[in-house]
Structure formats: structure tokens, C-alpha cells
Design a protein around this motif. Sequence first.
Motif, PDB file in Angstrom:
ATOM      1  N   LYS B  40      12.446 -26.552  68.486  1.00  0.00           N
ATOM      2  CA  LYS B  40      11.060 -26.069  68.451  1.00  0.00           C
ATOM      3  C   LYS B  40      10.762 -25.161  69.645  1.00  0.00           C
ATOM      4  CE  LYS B  40       9.296 -29.884  65.805  1.00  0.00           C
ATOM      5  NZ  LYS B  40      10.197 -31.032  65.920  1.00  0.00           N
ATOM      6  N   PRO B  42       8.244 -24.995  71.898  1.00  0.00           N
ATOM      7  CA  PRO B  42       7.912 -25.510  73.239  1.00  0.00           C
ATOM      8  C   PRO B  42       9.135 -25.992  74.021  1.00  0.00           C
ATOM      9  CG  PRO B  42       6.454 -26.434  71.576  1.00  0.00           C
ATOM     10  CD  PRO B  42       7.517 -25.699  70.843  1.00  0.00           C
ATOM     11  N   THR B  43      10.086 -26.605  73.339  1.00  0.00           N
ATOM     12  CA  THR B  43      11.283 -27.080  74.059  1.00  0.00           C
ATOM     13  C   THR B  43      12.097 -25.906  74.574  1.00  0.00           C
ATOM     14  OG1 THR B  43      11.818 -27.802  71.814  1.00  0.00           O
ATOM     15  CG2 THR B  43      12.248 -29.332  73.560  1.00  0.00           C
ATOM     16  N   TYR B  46      10.440 -24.351  77.390  1.00  0.00           N
ATOM     17  CA  TYR B  46      10.538 -25.165  78.603  1.00  0.00           C
ATOM     18  C   TYR B  46      11.872 -24.958  79.305  1.00  0.00           C
ATOM     19  CZ  TYR B  46       9.354 -28.750  81.878  1.00  0.00           C
ATOM     20  OH  TYR B  46       9.039 -29.389  83.044  1.00  0.00           O
ATOM     21  N   ASP B 197      16.900 -29.293  67.073  1.00  0.00           N
ATOM     22  CA  ASP B 197      15.888 -30.047  67.811  1.00  0.00           C
ATOM     23  C   ASP B 197      16.484 -31.231  68.552  1.00  0.00           C
ATOM     24  OD1 ASP B 197      13.201 -30.722  68.528  1.00  0.00           O
ATOM     25  OD2 ASP B 197      13.267 -32.324  67.042  1.00  0.00           O
ATOM     26  N   TRP B 198      17.437 -31.901  67.891  1.00  0.00           N
ATOM     27  CA  TRP B 198      17.987 -33.125  68.473  1.00  0.00           C
ATOM     28  C   TRP B 198      18.754 -32.833  69.756  1.00  0.00           C
ATOM     29  CZ3 TRP B 198      16.338 -37.726  66.884  1.00  0.00           C
ATOM     30  CH2 TRP B 198      16.961 -38.855  67.411  1.00  0.00           C
ATOM     31  N   GLN B 201      15.569 -30.893  72.480  1.00  0.00           N
ATOM     32  CA  GLN B 201      14.524 -31.763  73.024  1.00  0.00           C
ATOM     33  C   GLN B 201      15.051 -32.700  74.124  1.00  0.00           C
ATOM     34  OE1 GLN B 201      11.725 -33.288  70.166  1.00  0.00           O
ATOM     35  NE2 GLN B 201      11.056 -34.876  71.574  1.00  0.00           N
ATOM     36  N   ALA B 204      15.567 -30.642  77.200  1.00  0.00           N
ATOM     37  CA  ALA B 204      14.315 -30.297  77.885  1.00  0.00           C
ATOM     38  C   ALA B 204      13.749 -31.518  78.609  1.00  0.00           C
ATOM     39  CB  ALA B 204      13.299 -29.761  76.885  1.00  0.00           C
ATOM     40  N   ASN B 205      13.772 -32.661  77.934  1.00  0.00           N
ATOM     41  CA  ASN B 205      13.291 -33.887  78.572  1.00  0.00           C
ATOM     42  C   ASN B 205      14.086 -34.198  79.826  1.00  0.00           C
ATOM     43  OD1 ASN B 205      11.199 -34.541  76.837  1.00  0.00           O
ATOM     44  ND2 ASN B 205      12.535 -35.643  75.425  1.00  0.00           N
ATOM     45  N   ARG B 208      13.149 -32.031  82.581  1.00  0.00           N
ATOM     46  CA  ARG B 208      11.816 -32.286  83.134  1.00  0.00           C
ATOM     47  C   ARG B 208      11.739 -33.638  83.842  1.00  0.00           C
ATOM     48  NH1 ARG B 208       6.189 -33.965  81.268  1.00  0.00           N
ATOM     49  NH2 ARG B 208       4.870 -32.470  82.332  1.00  0.00           N
ATOM     50  N   LEU B 213      14.803 -39.114  76.933  1.00  0.00           N
ATOM     51  CA  LEU B 213      13.613 -39.558  76.228  1.00  0.00           C
ATOM     52  C   LEU B 213      12.323 -39.183  76.950  1.00  0.00           C
ATOM     53  CD1 LEU B 213      14.894 -43.088  75.215  1.00  0.00           C
ATOM     54  CD2 LEU B 213      14.834 -41.052  73.814  1.00  0.00           C
ATOM     55  N   GLY B 214      12.441 -38.625  78.122  1.00  0.00           N
ATOM     56  CA  GLY B 214      11.232 -38.291  78.867  1.00  0.00           C
ATOM     57  C   GLY B 214      10.594 -39.505  79.515  1.00  0.00           C
ATOM     58  N   ILE B 215      11.416 -40.505  79.838  1.00  0.00           N
ATOM     59  CA  ILE B 215      10.897 -41.720  80.461  1.00  0.00           C
ATOM     60  C   ILE B 215      10.624 -41.446  81.940  1.00  0.00           C
ATOM     61  CG2 ILE B 215      11.325 -44.173  80.862  1.00  0.00           C
ATOM     62  CD1 ILE B 215      11.854 -43.434  77.990  1.00  0.00           C
TER      63      ILE B 215
END
Lengths: 188, 540
Positions: B40, B42-43, B46, B197-198, B201, B204-205, B208, B213-215
Motif C-alpha cells: 500500500k 502509506p507503507t 514511509y 503488502d505482507w 508493511q 515499514a513497521n 518505525r 508488528l509495530g509493537i
Amino acid sequence: MDAIGFFRDRKKEVLSKWRDAVFASYPPERTQFLKTKNDPFGNPVGHQINEGLAGILDYLLGEAGEEDCAGDVKAGVSRFLDAILRIRAVQDFTASQAVEFLFALKDALRDVADAELEKGHDVPDTRVLDRKVDALALEGFDIYCACREHLYEIRVREVKNLSYLAMKRANLVREIPGLEPSGAAEEE
Amino acid sequence: MADEVPKTSEMVKIDHAPPSTGWMDTPVVIRKGIYSYPAKKPTLDYLSMPFGREWSPLDADWKLPPNWLDILLEGMRERIDRFRSFRLFMDICVRCGACADKCHYFIGTGDPKNMPVLRAELLRSVYRKEFTLAGKLMGKMVGARQMTAEVLKEWWYYFFQCSECRRCSVFCPYGIDTAEITIIGRELLNLLGLNIDWIAQPAANCFRTGNHLGIQPHAFKDMLDFFVDDTENITGVRVNPTYNRKGAEILFVTPSGDVFADPGTYTAMGYLILFHYLESLGFDVTWSTYASEGGNFGFFTSHEMMKRLNAKMYAEAKRLKVKWILGGECGHMWRVIHQYMDTMNGPADHLETPVSPITGTRFTNAATTKMVHITEFTADLIRNGKLKLDKSRNDNLNVTFHDSCNPARGMGLLDEPRYVIQNVCNTFHEMPESTIREQTFCCGSGSGLNAGENLELRFRGGMPRANAVKHVHEKHGVNMLACVCAIDRAVLPPLMDYWVPGVGVTGVHELVGNALILPGEKKRTTDLRGEDLPGVEEED
Ligand code: SF4
Ligand code: SF4
């Protein structure tokens, strides 16, 4: 002579015709590999199909060894059906295509009988076997559907298990700004 | 026989054998269940990756930038100059076919374009056309073809049906590694915003927040605190991990899957138990809530992205001033460390050559990367008699071992996990030789293909692996599949559920955690999963 005895004597021919018909349902490059590479681990799909077809035919002709299936011949044949249909359920087949291989057995039986007829030999009434094949095909549909259902269940469980979602609910996750949940847009 | 009765084949008229056109002329058909959803915007934004947009693989128009062809060919030119391996692999294949039937996706799908040689040929045909004289002059006769939007779709479809497992390379007389070709193929696709996406994402997580998983850090710690409680319930001993502790001797990095997804979580408990056991022997380790991911989905994106994500672990090691890094049971983290880290981000001169504080063993194999695999570390402990183990606590398990592609073929880690398992379990059976060690079959979901929407691809590709498990399940009663990779721990349970019900999946250190006798522990009645230990019921 009854049909069973007649085909028992010609089992090899039936099996080889049936096998050819089943492998012909795969792309040509594939057929070659499936048929020729005889390695249960290097060619598991071909191996399982081969084993399965032979097992089903044994059952049909009343030759299934009881020791193969702990005395339960019916369960034994279901196992063979399952092995083949479980594979076909994740390949590019529609439901009818996946199960069609069982009907191909009828053709194989008839081809062998026709050949004998042409030679002027007596051929028994094969309807009793037709009915047995029909029964197998019906069971095949059930097994195919169960496999597809199994796939969907697994899929659903995977989605649920995504602890990511749980944590999102618990507000523990910070997402990339502007991003929707993974795959949500494409879900139908 | 009655001729008037038509045959089934005549009646149903099903013809699913595709036309036998040459592969170049067989257009790609993109099927549901096989492809993964596109990345996507946004990812990609980013990650500063170009051309993020909404598009669907099923649409005719993929909304490519107008100058996409120039971008792509320039990208190829650059990489031909930059990677000798790429140029070599483009030039030397003699199309002998030795690799053709070695790919689990070919074995499971039957799609000829999943033969490694054809997968590579998808790219090689364009290389010939654009970068070789013979190809320019003679075109199709020498296997060259024009790059078109249709060819691009074919690349996307098939380079995301290769798990970069390298099994094919084992059989190639020239050592051509189709995984490397896929890596370049994906890198080129990424120049046009065509990631999945898989992969994008998690990358990107990770960029960041530090994990897929963006934990965030506090949640990471919360999760580990749960395990501390669980471990205490089971063993009666409270372990006390530390986080982001400056001056610790060792930094521990593991895939976040071990912290957030069953059954990896039990492996994480295994680590905690082991670390606690070693504490009194002088083991000084810290976890990081920032370098909270061993996995590197940048590896499936581009060399630059891989470098970026890998650098975070070393930056954290520097910040905490540790001496070396201990790495958990991860797959591709280890391939990145072993094959790429040193040229990308190394040498890690701010760290020291790892020495086990307990046995004094110097891990010279990790002299430049400064990072030791936990099964090497534990195997060394066992070999030196440092662990008190009760194997019988794994007696309910009949174990086999799946060599994860990356540790096995990507770094040659074959014997250490087996040595550990056999020292903590009484019953172990190998799968057939042609399906393990260097020849191991992929789980079918590696290299970022562990999405949900491509389950059929995963199950076809995982079938050869499952088939070998089925064999030992039926022959020896194997009921537990051990592995040293977090993707495996996530994807093998559903794969087993479908093909070999009755076989569970475990990490090696879960087994260690079960067997290891902690000083002062209570009598254990359950394993780390909370299931009754063998013999407990009878005693009650
Ligand atoms: S084995 Fe090697 S040389 Fe032979 S076709 Fe495959 S990649 Fe080419
Ligand atoms: S690297 Fe693995 S998945 Fe890719 S072509 Fe080779 S065998 Fe197949």
C-alpha cells in the motif's frame, strides 16, 4: 464370469489407462514429471496419486488387504480418496474437475471391456462396478468439500490468531500513518 | 458394451490441460489463492520507496509510471555492473534442467514457470534481448524477448512465488542460485512500486518501531512480563529479564514472532529459563525493546532496505555498549548476518569476538559479525556439561527436525540444533535424507510469502515438507516438528493441520526450557504449554 473377476484379471490394464487419464489432467510438462519420477519424497504428488489410484482400484475389486486398513476396508479407501483429493483441493481445479478422476475410472473399465468385446470375448455386465464408482464419486465430493472447508477454517484461524489484531484492540500498536488494516480492502 | 452411452470424458468435456504453447507465448494468468496483496501507498511512502499507489493484480492496468521501461532497464544495467553474481547467473546457465524438479513450488503446483530454470529465464530472456549482442540480433531464436507490461506481470507473479530458499542451487552444477535472481527480480519490481503488502508493511513497521508488528517498547515488555508470570507458575522460579540495560555483556535479539505468536512464545519462555539458569554462572544479557526484531523483511525488498534494517541491531548494540550479540531462533536474520551483514554494515568493530562467559569457548566463526546463534551457544553449554537436564520431561514428544532453509542452506547450521534436541529429548527421528539438511524442503511460506490470502500457494509449496513429516509420523509416531525459525513456527502449524493432523510445532529452546532443571524449582507438573507432563496423571 462376474465383472469383478473379469477386471481382476485385467487390473494392470485398467490401472494404467486410468492413471494416464488422471495425469493428462495436469499440464504437459507436469505430466512427464508426475508420471516418470518415481520417488515418494522427490515427487510426492505423483507418488500419492499413484498409490491412491491403485488402492482405490483394489478396493473396488474387493482386493484391499485388510491389514492395510486395520480391518476397515471402507476407511481404507476413504484414506486413498482423501490423499488424492486433499492435493487436488489446493491445485487449480474446480470442484467438478477435482473429482472427475473418479469418473475416468468408468471410462478405463469400459475401454478394457470394449477391447475384449472386439476380440470376440464374452464380457460380463459391468453395471455393478458403475454403481460402486458412483458411490465413490459421491464420497469424493464430500471429501473435496471437507478439504476446502478445512482450508477456509485454517484461513479464518490464521486471521484470528494474528495477535496483532488483539493488540490493536488493546491499543498497544502504533500504525504507519494513514494505513488500513492489512488486506482488509481486498477481502470479499 | 453399449456404444450409445457416451463416456464421462465426452460428456463432461473438461479440458484442463493448458495448450502446449512455448512458455514465452503462454500468457500469465494471475490466480486468487496464489498471489499476495500489493503493497500500500502509506507503507511504501514511509520507507521512501517510489510509486506507491492503489492497484490490483487482477486489473489490466497496473498504473505503471509512464517511463517504467526506462526505469526498469536502467535498474537492470546498474545491477549487472554492481553484482558479479547476477551477471554470471544471467550468462552461464546451460539449461541442463538439473534444477527443474527441485523446487517445492514446482513439485506442488506443477506450474512450469515454477521450475527454477524457467523462473530465472523470465528475467534472463529480457537480459539477453537488452544486454547481449546475440539476443539483440537473433531475438527469440536465442531465447531473448522484449520487455512488456505483460512480462512485468509475469515477473511479479512468479518472483513472489519463490521463497528464496536456495534448494535449486544445491543441484545446479554451476551453483546458480535462483534465489539471488529472485532477489534482484524483486528489487527491480520495487523500483516500480510493485512490492507485496505482507513484506512492505512489516518492513515499514520494523523501520518505525523496531519490529514487524509495530509493537511499542512498553507493550514488548508487557508481553515478556506475561511469560515471566507463566514461567513462575510452571517452575516456581521467577526469572528477571532486563531491558535496554547499558553495559550488559550480551545483547539478545530474536524475531518478534517469539514474543507475540504461539507457539513461538513457548520458545521465548525457553530462552528466559535458560538465561536465568546461566545468570549465577556469570551470564550477563539484556533484551532490547528497540532492536526488538531479528527478522528482516528488507531482505525481501532490496539490498538497501536489508542493510537499513540490519543496521538497527548493531546500532543498538553500540548504544548499549555490549560486547557481542546472541541471536535467537530466526531464519532469514541469520542468512542476512551470515551472507550480507559483513559487506553491508560490517565489520562490527565496536563489538568483540564472542566468547561464552560460561565455557570460555571463543566463537571465531562469528569473529566479524560478532553474533552467535543460540543453538551454537546452547550446544556448547551442553557439550561442556554445564546444563542439568531432565530429558524425561519431553517424553510425551516424539520429535523430528525441520531444517529451516536459511540456517541450513544459508549458513550451514545443521548439527547444532540436532545435538541440542537429542540432549533434551529421548525420542528423535530424522525425516528421509533427501528432505533434510542441505536438501531440506522449504515450509512453502518463506521470504515474506506467509500471508493469508495466498494460502493455496503455501499449502502446495509446503506439501513436499509435510509429506516427509507424514512419513515419520506414520512410521515412527512422530508428533512434534522442531525448527529454528519464527516463520516456520507461524506457518508449519496450519500446514500440519492440513496435511498431517496430529503433529505439533515447536522451537528448539522450548524443548530446552522443558528439560532444564532450574535451581530451586518446584516439581513441574506441566510443560511450558501448560499441558500435563507424562506420568503426572498416574501419580495423582
Ligand atoms: S541446474 Fe543450473 S545450469 Fe542447469 S538449468 Fe538449472 S540453473 Fe541452469
Ligand atoms: S530458491 Fe527455492 S523457491 Fe526459489 S526457485 Fe529455487 S527452489 Fe524454488
